[in-house]
Scaffold this active site. Structure first.
Site, mmCIF file in Angstrom:
data_model
loop_
_atom_site.group_PDB
_atom_site.id
_atom_site.type_symbol
_atom_site.label_atom_id
_atom_site.label_comp_id
_atom_site.label_asym_id
_atom_site.label_seq_id
_atom_site.Cartn_x
_atom_site.Cartn_y
_atom_site.Cartn_z
ATOM 1 N N LEU A 231 0.809 -1.212 0.000
ATOM 2 C CA LEU A 231 0.000 0.000 0.000
ATOM 3 C C LEU A 231 0.848 1.271 0.000
ATOM 4 C CD1 LEU A 231 -3.038 0.328 0.033
ATOM 5 C CD2 LEU A 231 -2.946 0.583 2.508
ATOM 6 N N ASP A 232 0.575 2.139 -0.963
ATOM 7 C CA ASP A 232 1.242 3.451 -1.061
ATOM 8 C C ASP A 232 2.754 3.332 -1.222
ATOM 9 O OD1 ASP A 232 -0.940 4.535 1.606
ATOM 10 O OD2 ASP A 232 -1.295 4.419 -0.552
ATOM 11 N N GLU A 233 3.234 2.155 -1.667
ATOM 12 C CA GLU A 233 4.691 1.956 -1.827
ATOM 13 C C GLU A 233 5.085 1.835 -3.292
ATOM 14 O OE1 GLU A 233 6.165 1.357 2.339
ATOM 15 O OE2 GLU A 233 7.130 1.645 0.392
#
Ligand SMILES: Nc1nc2c(c(=O)[nH]1)N[C@@H](CN(C=O)c1ccc(C(=O)N[C@@H](CCC(=O)O)C(=O)O)cc1)CN2
Length: 288
Positions: A231-233
């Site tokens: 997530l969000d990486e």
């Protein structure tokens, strides 16, 4: 502005001497003129990246399919590479996903309607009904796919079927507030873009503006990135920041952040539509 008939060649391969000469010589030999050539050599990964905009110069040797076959047999064999030759004027098919926040969707649809984003929107998909009137005003299909933890797999199966039925090439998460499964992320590798409402890697996860307020930051931002299971990486494509100060409350930061989110996402979508973004491990190379 691209020439009337133009193509974009994208290349990623191991760094070796002679690659640029091979590419430019091949195009010249077969009757094409190079309008733009951007390249980057990543010494850390020993990888070479290139984006070439080119056009016919008089009567070229081949049509597009024959050119692709000749390139595969020529440069792409001499230098094993990931490559593609795109018609620079072909509009990419884009499916947009939203939840309840409407600012990024509204901005994307305005830029689509005015011709700034040269794309074909295949559908807008949402887990909520709220944004259907906006989408219908734009004359576009709206598909409501509700989701609960119990129905997530079924909802994603319908979403994937829709992506395939519409031949969507890019999926844009315009503040879609559901985590995509690992399997769907793999299927959409390199062709799903999300807008996160913080200047990553700061404030990953939920409520970034509230956490930024608590931290007393003087800059807030928005980050457009490719979607991955982490997530969000995902690899970052574009970021926008805005100065803030002690007078702003969390709701003020949310308001200031909306413009940054709009701009970061629109820029990232355009860069992807124009084949300017290359994934380089967990980072990107962007030929602006
Ligand atoms: N696999 C991925 N999915 C998504 C990503 C990603 O990077 N990888 N980005 C998010 C967007 N996002 C932050 O930018 C985000 C959205 C939603 C959630 C979340 O925890 N959602 C809850 C449900 C919340 C609700 O129903 O209102 C959940 O999915 O259980 C975290 C981060 C988009 N998806």
């Amino acid at each position: 502005m691209n020439p009337a008939e133009a193509y974009v060649l994208t290349v990623t391969c191991k760094s070796e001497r002679g690659q640029v000469a091979e590419i430019s010589g091949f195009l010249a030999q077969h009757g094409y003129y190079i309008n733009e050539l951007a390249q980057f050599d990543d010494e850390d990964s020993n990888r070479f990246f290139a984006r070439c905009l080119f056009r016919p110069d008089g009567a070229p040797t081949f049509g597009l399919e024959a050119l692709r076959e000749a390139f595969a047999a020529g440069p792409a064999t001499r230098f094993p590479m990931e490559w593609a030759i795109h018609d620079a004027h072909r509009r990419m098919r884009v499916l947009i996903m939203v939840s309840k926040f409407d600012h990024c969707l509204n901005d994307l649809l305005y830029r689509h309607r005015t011709g700034e984003l040269r794309m074909d929107v295949t559908a807008v998909v949402s887990n909520h009904p709220d944004l259907e009137p906006l989408v219908r005003w734009h004359g576009l299909p709206y598909v409501h796919l509700p989701i609960t933890p119990a129905t997530k797999a079924e909802q994603e199966a319908k979403l994937w079927a829709l992506i395939e039925e519409t031949r969507s090439e890019l999926v844009v998460l315009a503040r879609y507030m559901q985590v995509l499964s690992d399997e769907l992320c793999e299927r959409l590798r390199g062709r799903a873009i999300n807008i996160h409402h913080s200047f990553l890697p700061g404030f990953k996860g939920a409520k970034p503006y509230h956490r930024a307020y608590e931290r007393g930051v003087k800059l807030i931002g928005a980050t457009a990135h490719y979607v991955t299971a982490d997530l969000d990486e995902g690899p970052i494509i574009e970021q926008v920041v805005e100065r803030v100060d002690h007078t702003l409350k969390p709701e003020d930061l949310v308001a200031v952040g909306r413009d940054s989110e709009n701009l970061a996402l629109a820029r990232a979508v355009r860069l992807h539509l124009e084949h300017r973004v290359f994934i380089n491990g967990n980072r990107t190379v962007v030929f602006r």
